[in-house]
Design an enzyme around this catalytic site. Sequence first.
Site, mmCIF file in Angstrom:
data_model
loop_
_atom_site.group_PDB
_atom_site.id
_atom_site.type_symbol
_atom_site.label_atom_id
_atom_site.label_comp_id
_atom_site.label_asym_id
_atom_site.label_seq_id
_atom_site.Cartn_x
_atom_site.Cartn_y
_atom_site.Cartn_z
ATOM 1 N N HIS A 1 0.827 -1.210 0.000
ATOM 2 C CA HIS A 1 0.000 0.000 0.000
ATOM 3 C C HIS A 1 0.861 1.259 0.000
ATOM 4 O O HIS A 1 2.056 1.213 0.290
ATOM 5 C CB HIS A 1 -0.933 0.032 1.224
ATOM 6 C CG HIS A 1 -2.101 -0.895 1.100
ATOM 7 N ND1 HIS A 1 -2.023 -2.240 1.413
ATOM 8 C CD2 HIS A 1 -3.372 -0.686 0.697
ATOM 9 C CE1 HIS A 1 -3.196 -2.809 1.198
ATOM 10 N NE2 HIS A 1 -4.042 -1.898 0.763
ATOM 11 N N LYS B 1 -1.032 4.891 4.676
ATOM 12 C CA LYS B 1 -1.966 3.962 5.340
ATOM 13 C C LYS B 1 -1.549 3.769 6.797
ATOM 14 O O LYS B 1 -0.375 3.529 7.077
ATOM 15 C CB LYS B 1 -1.965 2.625 4.587
ATOM 16 C CG LYS B 1 -2.972 1.640 5.103
ATOM 17 C CD LYS B 1 -3.111 0.455 4.159
ATOM 18 C CE LYS B 1 -4.046 -0.585 4.729
ATOM 19 N NZ LYS B 1 -5.386 -0.070 4.994
#
Length: 246
Positions: A131, A135
């Site tokens: 990601h 995040k």
Amino acid sequence: MIKVAVFGAKGRMGASVCQAVEEAEDTELVAAIDSGDDRSAAEGADVVVDFTTPDAVMDNLAWAIDHEINTVVGTTGFDEDRYQTLRDQLADHPNTGCLVAPNFSIGAVLMMHFAEEAAKFYESVEVIELHHPNKVDAPSGTARTTAGKIAAARQKVGMGEVPDATQSQLDGARGAVVDGVHVHGVRLRGLVAHQEVLFGAEGETLTIRHDSMDRVSFMSGVLTGVRGVLDRPGLTIGIEGLLGLE
Ligand code: NAP
């Protein structure tokens, strides 16, 4: 035309949902509501789509169910207690539906489905989720769910533990262990949301990979939910059933 109200309309997901609802031929945006707005503008809607916050969502849903408006919910933070609360509220409104989906990306849902199917054929399995570096949680909810589905599929056919002879390791070198499945997290500038599920058996491996490049990838699943919830009174969890995957 399906009349849709969006809660969380100024947020990242909500704004994309408003646009998708306006662009689709069979849906009409009747209210775009964000924090502090009066919800009564949504009273004539057939469906409320909620992408707000875990703190706000239950009150929004109680309001919508009370008004017998169907709901499609992408907001995270649901657990069994919250699901039970919704079931109890919906019991008093038997014609009203509520669809809560932890992931509206059709590709991500298919990845989990295929991983669950493959799980019973491979002795080894590991999950890598990748990601963007903004995040805040790890591993991702999708990775946790995938690991849980793989573990359940392995258990169903009586498979034992994943083989691993590691005796010494630096902390984290083998990732987190979710239901017996090792899950590794990568955070890299330039990425959005990606996941690989690696399977291994004697002489072969199988890799299932999904890449989300843009928030738009969730919209087809949200619109599927908006159309599908009209015929599904009560609580539905996930879009798998709407996609014919159950
Ligand atoms: P975001 O950009 O922070 O948007 C949330 C919006 O909701 C904000 O504009 C917020 O306003 C507003 N809001 C807060 N309380 C509200 C209320 N009571 N009524 C109406 N609007 C309210 O967040 P996001 O990235 O769009 O994500 C929203 C949620 O969707 C998160 O829980 C996220 O994890 C989840 N999500 C789910 C999926 C999926 O596939 N299921 C995919 C992506 C994201 P303020 O900023 O003024 O508070």
